[in-house]
Design a protein around this motif. Structure first.
Motif, short mmCIF file in Angstrom:
data_model
loop_
_atom_site.label_atom_id
_atom_site.label_comp_id
_atom_site.label_asym_id
_atom_site.label_seq_id
_atom_site.Cartn_x
_atom_site.Cartn_y
_atom_site.Cartn_z
N ILE A 163 0.84 -1.21 0.00
CA ILE A 163 0.00 0.00 0.00
C ILE A 163 0.87 1.26 0.00
O ILE A 163 0.61 2.21 -0.74
N ILE A 196 1.28 5.66 -7.55
CA ILE A 196 0.02 6.22 -8.08
C ILE A 196 0.01 7.73 -7.91
O ILE A 196 -0.41 8.47 -8.82
N ALA A 208 -0.70 0.34 -9.68
CA ALA A 208 0.71 0.75 -9.72
C ALA A 208 1.48 -0.03 -10.78
O ALA A 208 2.31 0.52 -11.51
N SER A 218 2.85 1.40 -3.50
CA SER A 218 1.90 1.59 -4.60
C SER A 218 1.29 2.98 -4.55
O SER A 218 1.08 3.62 -5.59
N SER A 219 1.02 3.47 -3.33
CA SER A 219 0.46 4.82 -3.18
C SER A 219 1.44 5.86 -3.71
O SER A 219 1.03 6.83 -4.38
N LEU A 253 -4.46 -1.24 -5.27
CA LEU A 253 -3.37 -0.27 -5.46
C LEU A 253 -2.19 -0.91 -6.18
O LEU A 253 -1.53 -0.27 -7.02
N SER A 254 -1.90 -2.19 -5.87
CA SER A 254 -0.79 -2.89 -6.52
C SER A 254 -1.04 -3.06 -8.01
O SER A 254 -0.15 -2.84 -8.83
N SER A 271 -8.42 -1.01 -13.09
CA SER A 271 -7.04 -0.48 -13.07
C SER A 271 -6.57 -0.13 -14.47
O SER A 271 -5.92 0.90 -14.69
#
Length: 823
Positions: A138, A145, A212, A141-142, A208-209, A262
């Motif tokens: 998280i 992003i 990303a 990936s955050s 999120l992964s 995504s």
């Protein structure tokens, strides 16, 4: 006496140790742009802490009791380590071998330590790993992003990609994406098999992964992601039909929806065209910064793109070979070269960790794209170990993985519902890791090795289930004491090796930065001095090739050219990649010592063995220029572009030279058309070539217009001078006209007539003969004039023939001639 540590305290410390391993990706940037060395040092430090703790609490952990499967794995590991050490006898650089062996010890020590810890309570430790990794997913990936969304309106270009390199703690985007996709199954574990809070957090981490990874665009990671998704969909559907629980319908829907959503977000972020979303193919690409200009030129110049060049037919590759060549980013030639190296060194290899500096002559001769380096890694860990350690070492390394896979599938066959969730996750991690190990080199990457360590530990622990004896007292023995001493010594060796390697790495990075920032092979001076660099490199483990290259470069920079050559000569008997070394020698002889023959010798040797080495190619051209050797200068360019067909800048330079200010336009266009034929599949190379071709055609139109105006003026001046019988002045202007347009019929005719008037009859005949041969003038004047010239030099028969021909064309003066002149 009662132990002051309770079981809870031991578990707490054990969990802290486990988390410390997992936190390797958070290691700080100690060396500019480079995380790797410190990450391995981190693992070494945690290993020492773990071994001390485990030995101190050896009775609790039953330190010397192992299952059969772990003993087998231990035997394979020790055997591989033995043959890796044995291969060092073939090493060019023992320092590189020791540094890489230190990392290998790191991996096996961590597996040993975590196995002992995890087997006491595998369920809770697996949950802890999944929770920790998911939080890391998280976090990273955050960051990814946020970077892409922060630049939401910026197009998906190379500039955007380059900025992304500074966002994460991995030093390389491919390492980041590999770690993410290999770690992703842990987030899926929380999403599919945990309680409410962790389930939602797991789902969030998965989403999120995915986003990303799609934004990052790494092809190997996306291939793994596709296979993971496919397996999970199949598993989820199977669970629904098996359990008839609607939650699995929801799970299936979410597993399918996350990648679709995504992809949708990715295609609408960093649009290339603000009016529409990007194409699917753009996910794995970052476009050149000038992509808009490229598209415009390609669209508006379709006719210029056309050519009639047919390239020689190549032998058709097998299907698999053609796929690897098309999508492998040069891996086919690297693998082919590595296989040849293995065949040359089948028993002990080239030495553990030495492939990166070993000579790769067959690769450099075939390499078709512009470059200045050779591959450091095979891009396949399994093949690399065969190359470095020989047939036995490579087989043992492969068996390590096959044995883990065997144990994993052995557990799968039992279909134990308690183990199914963990087994599923381990299968997914194994798949992603195996793909990365087949196409990249995760063994070198500390962050990915941590996940592999976790994978190996839990596979081994599953076979050890219900065989743990927490409180059994293990009697001490000489063997046990020697074992713990050996483990401790290896751990300290690994710590020392990685610490020294970290120090060396830090210095080398700073030296490299000094060299690159100051262009020390040019006119600028380096910040550091030769003596200072010699002291630095002497204080740390010396990587022979790199150290000598740096020392030689600093000697060159201080004007000590002979010293520079002497340092490089120390490597002449080593079986290493010598291209950079001989290129530096050529540069030293060219710029410093001013010995063109020696410079040419070394540069031509590199060009012969590594024709696409652009830095050396430029030096060789400079040598030919210094020698005023135009023929070899052009031959060198020709050899280079027909070998390195994708270097469009050199094609354009060669075409411009051929054009020669418009004198050989057709040859220049043919050069660019040949380049277009070689670059049909690369739209950005095509764009550059079409742009160059258009400029060439436009330039020649301008030149032609200028020539036309100049020619018209010369025409008028020549006629005016001729009318007043200023023949010498006319001749000067006629020569100017012929320099502009060598085949101008008017100029040739008048030059013949002027030479006739000046009584240069033989010269006049040569010009008039050229005009008559072209048969442009139909009035008989050229024939009459040549006939007159023949008459004046006594060639009466030739004179009569020309007079007769002129009469047949009704030329007035010929018609008035007496018969004796033409009969």
């Amino acid at each position: 006496m009662k132990d002051k540590y309770t079981e809870e305290n031991i578990k707490l410390i054990s969990k802290i140790i486990l988390i410390l391993y997992l936190l390797v990706p958070l290691s700080p940037l100690v060396v500019p742009l480079e995380y790797e060395a410190f990450q391995w040092l981190w693992i070494s430090i945690v290993n020492v802490i773990a071994i001390i703790f485990l030995y101190y609490k050896r009775d609790y952990f039953n330190f010397f009791t192992f299952s059969k499967s772990f003993r087998n794995f231990l035997v394979l590991s020790v055997s591989f380590f033995f043959f890796s050490c044995l291969s060092v006898v073939k090493s060019i650089s023992i320092v590189d071998s020791i540094a890489n062996l230190g990392r290998l010890v790191n991996i096996f020590t961590a597996i040993f330590s975590l196995f002992i810890i995890v087997r006491t309570d595998p369920k809770s430790y697996f949950a802890l790993v999944s929770q920790t990794v998911t939080i890391l997913l998280i976090f990273f990936s955050s960051k990814t992003i946020f970077y892409f969304f922060e630049h939401f309106s910026d197009p998906r270009t190379i500039k955007l990609y380059q900025g992304f390199a500074f966002v994460h703690n991995f030093g390389n985007i491919n390492i980041y994406t590999a770690w993410t996709v290999i770690s992703l199954p842990f987030a899926y574990f929380l999403f599919l098999f945990s309680g409410r809070i962790w389930k939602y957090l797991g789902a969030f981490g998965v989403f999120l992964s995915y986003l990303a990874l799609f934004l990052s665009g790494s092809r190997t990671a996306l291939l793994s992601l596709f296979l993971i998704t496919l397996i999970l969909v199949f598993f989820s559907v199977k669970q629904y039909f098996k359990l008839k629980h609607k939650q699995w319908v929801i799970n299936t829907f979410i597993i399918i929806l996350i990648p679709i959503f995504s992809i949708f977000l990715t295609l609408n972020t960093n649009r290339l065209d603000s009016r529409k979303m990007n194409s699917i193919s753009s996910i794995t690409m970052f476009y050149p910064d000038n992509y808009k200009s490229a598209e415009l030129i390609l669209r508006k110049n379709k006719e210029i793109e056309n050519h009639n060049i047919v390239l020689p037919t190549k032998e058709k590759d097998d299907f698999l070979v053609s796929i690897v060549k098309k999508f492998g980013s040069g891996r086919y030639e690297i693998w082919r070269s590595a296989l040849n190296t293995f065949i040359e060194n089948p028993f002990l290899g080239v030495g553990y960790g030495n492939y990166q500096i070993y000579s790769k002559g067959d690769y450099t001769q075939r390499k078709k794209f512009r470059g200045n380096s050779t591959p450091r890694r095979v891009h396949n860990d399994f093949l690399e170990k065969f190359v470095e350690t020989g047939i036995l070492g490579g087989t043992l390394y492969l068996l390590l993985f096959l044995y883990l896979i065997f144990l994993l599938f052995k557990q799968l066959k039992k279909e134990d519902p308690i183990n199914v969730p963990v087994l599923l996750i381990l299968v997914l991690i194994s798949l992603a890791y195996f793909l990365d190990a087949s196409l990249n080199f995760p063994l070198e990457r500390a962050t990915i090795q941590v996940i592999f360590i976790i994978l190996a530990v839990f596979i081994l622990v599953l076979t050890d289930r219900n065989k743990v004896h927490k409180t059994e007292q293990t009697p001490s023995s000489v063997f046990h004491v020697l074992s713990i001493v050996l483990i401790g010594m290896l751990s300290l060796f690994s710590l020392f090796s990685n610490y020294k390697n970290y120090q060396t790495f830090k210095e080398y990075v700073l030296i490299k930065a000094d060299l690159e920032e100051n262009n020390v092979l040019g006119s600028k001076k380096a910040k550091k001095k030769y003596g200072e660099i010699e002291n630095i490199l002497g204080g740390y483990p010396v990587k022979k090739k790199l150290a000598n290259f740096y020392l030689s470069t600093y000697a060159f920079n201080e004007g000590n050219y002979q010293k520079s050559i002497d340092i490089l000569d120390q490597l002449k008997n080593e079986n290493i990649d010598f291209h950079n070394i001989n290129k530096l020698k050529a540069q030293t002889f060219l710029i410093g010592i001013k010995n063109l023959d020696s410079a040419k010798f070394y540069s031509e040797d590199v060009f012969k063995n590594y024709p696409s080495f652009h830095g050396n190619y430029e030096i060789l051209k400079s040598i030919h220029i210094a020698n005023k050797d135009t023929v070899n200068f052009l031959n060198t360019m020709c050899k280079y572009i027909y070998h390195t067909t994708g270097d469009v800048e050199e094609w354009v330079k060669y075409a411009n030279i051929k054009n020669d200010k418009g004198r050989n336009l057709n040859q220049a266009i043919q050069v660019l058309d040949t380049a277009l034929a070689y670059n049909e599949d690369n739209i950005y190379n095509k764009y550059k070539l079409i742009e160059a071709k258009k400029k060439l055609l436009d330039y020649n139109k301008v030149i032609a217009h200028i020539k036309k105006e100049k020619i018209n003026k010369l025409y008028q001046d020549i006629v005016n001078l001729y009318k007043v019988q200023k023949f010498k002045e006319s001749k000067v202007l006629l020569n100017q006209l012929l320099k502009i347009k060598s085949d101008d019929h008017f100029a040739l005719l008048y030059m013949g007539i002027v030479e006739m008037q000046l009584k240069n009859y033989k010269v006049a005949i040569s010009f008039l003969s050229e005009v008559i041969e072209k048969n442009v003038f139909k009035d008989g004047k050229p024939e009459f004039c040549r006939g007159y010239c023949y008459e004046q030099i006594g060639e009466i028969e030739n004179s009569k023939k020309d007079y007769k021909s002129s009469r047949e064309k009704k030329f007035p003066q010929a018609l008035n001639l007496p018969k004796s002149k033409y009969e």
